[in-house]
Design an enzyme around this catalytic site. Structure first.
Site, PDB file in Angstrom:
ATOM      1  N   CYS A  74       0.856  -1.203   0.000  1.00 13.51           N
ATOM      2  CA  CYS A  74       0.000   0.000   0.000  1.00 13.51           C
ATOM      3  C   CYS A  74       0.890   1.250   0.000  1.00 13.51           C
ATOM      4  CB  CYS A  74      -0.879   0.053   1.248  1.00 13.51           C
ATOM      5  SG  CYS A  74      -1.859  -1.404   1.584  1.00 13.51           S
ATOM      6  N   HIS A 120       0.886   5.021  -1.798  1.00 14.05           N
ATOM      7  CA  HIS A 120       0.278   6.072  -0.982  1.00 14.05           C
ATOM      8  C   HIS A 120       1.244   6.756  -0.016  1.00 14.05           C
ATOM      9  CE1 HIS A 120      -3.501   5.078  -2.789  1.00 14.05           C
ATOM     10  NE2 HIS A 120      -3.338   3.817  -2.475  1.00 14.05           N
ATOM     11  N   CYS A 171      -7.926  -2.308  -4.310  1.00  9.99           N
ATOM     12  CA  CYS A 171      -6.459  -2.094  -4.305  1.00  9.99           C
ATOM     13  C   CYS A 171      -5.728  -3.434  -4.392  1.00  9.99           C
ATOM     14  CB  CYS A 171      -6.031  -1.389  -3.019  1.00  9.99           C
ATOM     15  SG  CYS A 171      -6.258   0.383  -3.045  1.00  9.99           S
TER      16      CYS A 171
END
Lengths: 98, 281
Positions: free
Chosen positions: B195, B199, B242
């Protein structure tokens, strides 16, 4: 002596492993590998997709394609397990620090 | 010799304590590190603006978003959610009976770690728990009625700063936070992405035509109406998306893994205001 050599060669060949002879074997090996990756929480979506494609190939009568797709699914799952092993510690490399 | 041993022991203890501090920093220190990181990365963005996702730093997208907010696509979900919320269960009880303050203006306190159960409780998890405690069937986790109820509860919480509590004395909460953090930074899927790669390190850069949002503020605005979904969905629907984008097999919605992830992610946005539900591209 000759017997020893023959035994050694046959053991060596069996250790090298041979590709599964049937689609059922290839599929079973792939599913075992996928289960191992799932247990680690690291399965890839690609493995299931490849199994779906392999099932379709065998329905279409193309068993050699089905076997190669199932083998690929197994390899993806084995790579996912390697990823899980690696990430058990490597995730820390992604942490930020000021 | 005796004093030398004691001295050695003290040095070893100091080293261990220092190492433990490096490896297992406390959540508040880590949140501040995250805030500092993004304030350095986006020096022109006010801290409160991170609650608006990519619209905090993408001017063109922001203009379109502000226009969309004149007639927000999530408005119907809020109205439906209010009606669902106020409809009593078969036993006469209702959602208001399950939450503090009758379920109004409470989103900022979720998720929390329930020490008696030893697990993270998200708002959506609590909604279904409320139903099951009254003998009702649980609702599907990611869209529909549950997302609408969540949208209404977020709407009543707008403007309240996120206040996820993790005590440094609560080993269960710390373990859940640590597990969520580990998942956020762990490479998964065939694309071998965590992730954090999108991000944290790549936040603000574009993935094809879409800028990538920042960790900071990712938990403020749920549930979300995404135009690509054509409906309102929960944070766990986004987790699923995602995961699939990096070709990782997703966990189940509201699994322990994803509740821990939400716990970590929401803690990182502590102090930012709830501004859900929201619209996103």
């Amino acid at each position: 002596m000759r017997l020893t050599i023959l035994l050694t060669i046959s053991l060596f060949l069996s250790a090298c492993g041979t590709p599964p002879a049937t689609y059922a074997d290839a599929r079973a090996a792939a599913m075992t590998a996928i289960a191992a990756a799932t247990d680690r929480g690291h399965a890839w979506t690609t493995s299931d997709q490849l199994i779906d494609e392999a099932d379709k190939a065998v329905r279409d009568g193309n068993e050699s394609l089905a076997i190669s797709l199932a083998d690929e699914a197994r390899i993806h799952a084995e790579l996912a397990v390697q990823q899980a092993d690696r990430e058990a510690t490597a995730w820390r490399d992604n942490l930020i620090s000021n | 010799m005796k004093s030398l041993n004691l001295k050695t022991l003290l040095i070893v203890c100091a080293c261990v304590a220092l190492l433990a501090g490096v490896v297992q920093a406390d959540p508040e220190t880590e949140r501040q590190t995250m805030v500092d990181y993004f304030q350095k990365k986006f020096p022109n963005v006010e801290l409160a603006e991170f609650a608006n996702g990519i619209y905090a730093f993408d001017e063109n997208a922001r203009e379109q978003w502000i226009e969309i907010e004149d007639f927000p696509p999530y408005e119907i979900a809020i109205e439906d959610g209010e009606a669902f919320f106020n409809t009593p269960f078969a036993n006469g009880r209702g959602y208001a009976d399950c939450f503090e303050n009758g379920g109004i203006a409470v989103r900022q306190n979720y998720p929390y770690f329930d020490s008696s159960k030893g697990e993270v409780i998200t708002l959506e998890f609590a909604i279904n728990q409320c139903r099951q405690d009254s003998g009702e069937q649980p609702l599907p986790w990611m869209t529909g009625e549950l997302a609408a109820i969540s949208a209404y509860m977020s709407f009543t919480s707008r403007g309240n700063p996120i206040d996820v509590q993790i005590s440094n004395d609560d080993s269960g909460a710390l373990a859940a936070y640590a597990a969520g953090k580990q998942l956020y930074f762990t490479r998964r899927g065939q694309l071998n992405f965590a992730c954090s790669h999108c991000h944290v390190q790549s936040a603000g850069l574009a993935l094809r035509a879409d800028p990538l949002s920042t960790t900071l503020g990712q938990a403020t605005h749920w549930p979300v109406y995404r135009f690509k979904w054509g409906e309102i969905g929960t944070l766990h629907k986004r987790f699923k998306e995602c995961s699939e984008q990096v070709r990782a097999q997703p966990f189940e919605a509201q699994s322990a893994e994803w509740r821990n992830l939400e716990f970590y992610l929401t803690y990182m946005s502590n102090g930012l205001e709830i501004n859900g539900p929201a619209s996103r591209r």
